[in-house]
Design a protein around this motif. Structure first.
Motif, mmCIF file in Angstrom:
data_model
loop_
_atom_site.group_PDB
_atom_site.id
_atom_site.type_symbol
_atom_site.label_atom_id
_atom_site.label_comp_id
_atom_site.label_asym_id
_atom_site.label_seq_id
_atom_site.Cartn_x
_atom_site.Cartn_y
_atom_site.Cartn_z
ATOM 1 N N THR A 1 19.114 25.658 45.611
ATOM 2 C CA THR A 1 17.737 25.199 45.772
ATOM 3 C C THR A 1 17.495 24.867 47.239
ATOM 4 O OG1 THR A 1 18.246 22.845 45.460
ATOM 5 C CG2 THR A 1 17.816 24.164 43.461
ATOM 6 N N VAL A 2 16.225 24.692 47.586
ATOM 7 C CA VAL A 2 15.891 24.315 48.959
ATOM 8 C C VAL A 2 16.503 22.963 49.301
ATOM 9 C CG1 VAL A 2 13.998 23.634 50.488
ATOM 10 C CG2 VAL A 2 13.790 25.718 49.102
ATOM 11 N N VAL B 1 11.275 31.571 40.394
ATOM 12 C CA VAL B 1 11.632 31.214 41.770
ATOM 13 C C VAL B 1 10.496 30.407 42.394
ATOM 14 C CG1 VAL B 1 12.167 32.125 44.067
ATOM 15 C CG2 VAL B 1 13.097 33.239 42.023
ATOM 16 N N PRO B 2 10.793 29.220 42.925
ATOM 17 C CA PRO B 2 9.722 28.386 43.484
ATOM 18 C C PRO B 2 9.231 28.898 44.829
ATOM 19 C CG PRO B 2 11.847 27.370 43.897
ATOM 20 C CD PRO B 2 12.118 28.578 43.029
ATOM 21 N N THR B 3 8.032 28.504 45.185
ATOM 22 C CA THR B 3 7.543 28.721 46.543
ATOM 23 C C THR B 3 8.127 27.628 47.435
ATOM 24 O OG1 THR B 3 5.596 27.322 46.301
ATOM 25 C CG2 THR B 3 5.392 29.623 45.596
ATOM 26 N N PHE B 4 8.046 27.824 48.735
ATOM 27 C CA PHE B 4 8.514 26.782 49.645
ATOM 28 C C PHE B 4 7.755 25.482 49.416
ATOM 29 C CE2 PHE B 4 9.699 30.504 52.463
ATOM 30 C CZ PHE B 4 11.060 30.358 52.271
ATOM 31 N N ALA C 1 13.877 30.604 47.562
ATOM 32 C CA ALA C 1 12.436 30.338 47.460
ATOM 33 C C ALA C 1 11.688 31.463 48.157
ATOM 34 C CB ALA C 1 12.088 28.986 48.072
ATOM 35 N N GLN D 1 6.310 24.403 46.693
ATOM 36 C CA GLN D 1 6.762 23.771 45.452
ATOM 37 C C GLN D 1 8.117 23.092 45.629
ATOM 38 O OE1 GLN D 1 6.631 27.213 42.912
ATOM 39 N NE2 GLN D 1 4.542 26.793 42.197
ATOM 40 N N ALA D 2 8.906 23.615 46.572
ATOM 41 C CA ALA D 2 10.224 23.042 46.833
ATOM 42 C C ALA D 2 10.174 21.925 47.865
ATOM 43 C CB ALA D 2 11.176 24.134 47.311
ATOM 44 N N ALA E 1 3.863 31.588 42.767
ATOM 45 C CA ALA E 1 5.097 32.283 42.379
ATOM 46 C C ALA E 1 4.825 33.778 42.208
ATOM 47 C CB ALA E 1 5.638 31.705 41.085
#
Length: 328
Positions: free
Chosen positions: A146-147, A241-244, A228, A246-247, A234
């Motif tokens: 994850t980020v 997969v999350p967007t930046f 991401a 969202q992360a 998405a």
């Protein structure tokens, strides 16, 4: 006996008339319908990268609809500037075209102190064709999924991210990610996406920022893991997969591709190409691009194209300033 002057005066008009009859007058022929010969489509990056992936199905579709071969010439270097400059200086007859990118059209003027071409003055936009998010991918050995885990890891060890080169969407997105997250990542520019991903697959670097379509086959094969993506929402092909954003990292960017001709290309040729491209988007090989993360988009009206490119130039110039991105 020498002819008299009076005789010669009468003879000359007759001779002139006979010569005129023997040599038909030069009457301009009607313009031959375009195209009459092979069209060269310059891809300003090496084979196998995201721009090449977009170019090939469109070239095949145009070959079928135009009835003449559309052949790809990969001419990489300097973040796409070498290929773009080649087309900008080509004869504006419709037989040398550019598969341009957000980099060659909007990022590079702000990123490079000197360009040998002006994308707004030296290139005529034909149509915007497709767009995709930039993906952050990691080698499977990187202990982060994850980020948040990646940022924690970056605080403990050095992490390098590869891109297709200076001035590419991957490069600038990576710089924006560094600034927004304060992660001490090191940029490693390559001469094209394929070279960057080859080193990532081999474990020589830990990360890469690259448009989704070039990394997705490796992700699906389990050879890379995706952390991401840079879009606002998405991706339909990877909804998990999350967007930046969202992360927790406020970064948004979109890579896009379009067809350009040299400035001064006759309007009927530009309009013909735009019309054929609209039909090309319905072909099966072009529609396949959607399955690897691309969004097909058609912007071809001159006013809409001009407004889009002006807005993109302004947006990316600000992104370059805000991120502090520089050519290495």
């Amino acid at each position: 006996m020498r002819p008299s002057l009076h005789f010669l005066r009468h003879l000359l008009p007759v001779a002139a008339a006979l010569l005129t009859a023997a040599v038909p007058a030069s009457v301009p022929a009607a313009d031959a319908p375009y195209p009459t010969q092979t069209i060269k489509l310059v891809v300003p990056f090496p084979p196998g990268g995201p721009t090449d992936i977009v170019a090939r199905p469109f070239a095949e579709a145009l070959t079928r609809s135009l009835g003449k071969p559309v052949v790809i010439e990969n001419r990489g270097g300097a973040g796409g500037n070498v290929g773009a400059d080649n087309v900008a200086k080509a004869n504006p007859d419709g037989y040398t075209l550019l598969l341009g990118t957000v980099g060659t059209a909007a990022i590079n003027p702000a990123l490079y102190a000197r360009l040998s071409y002006d994308p707004r003055k030296d290139l005529a936009p034909v149509a915007i064709l497709a767009a995709a998010p930039v993906a952050l991918v990691a080698h499977p050995s990187v202990p982060a999924n994850t980020v948040a885990e990646l940022l924690a890891l970056a605080g403990r060890q050095s992490l390098r991210f590869g891109t297709a080169g200076n001035g590419t969407p991957g490069h600038l997105t990576g710089e924006m990610f560094k600034q927004a997250s304060t992660a001490p990542l090191t940029h490693v520019p390559y001469k094209g996406s394929a070279a960057a991903l080859q080193d990532l697959l081999g474990g020589h670097i830990e990360l890469a920022f690259d448009p989704l379509q070039s990394v997705l086959p490796h992700v699906r094969a389990g050879k890379l893991k995706i952390i991401a993506i840079s879009s606002a929402e998405a991706s339909p092909v990877l909804p998990q997969v999350p967007t930046f954003a969202q992360a927790g990292v406020k970064v948004e960017s979109t890579a896009w591709w379009g067809l350009f001709a040299p400035a001064g290309t006759p309007r009927p040729i530009v309009d013909r190409l735009a019309a054929e491209l609209q039909g090309a988007e319905q072909s099966g090989d072009v529609r396949q691009l959607e399955s690897i993360g691309l969004t097909l988009r058609q912007i071809a009206q001159p006013a809409a194209l001009d407004a889009f490119l002006a807005a993109e130039s302004t947006k990316w110039a600000k992104a370059v300033r805000d991120s502090g991105a520089k050519v290495d």
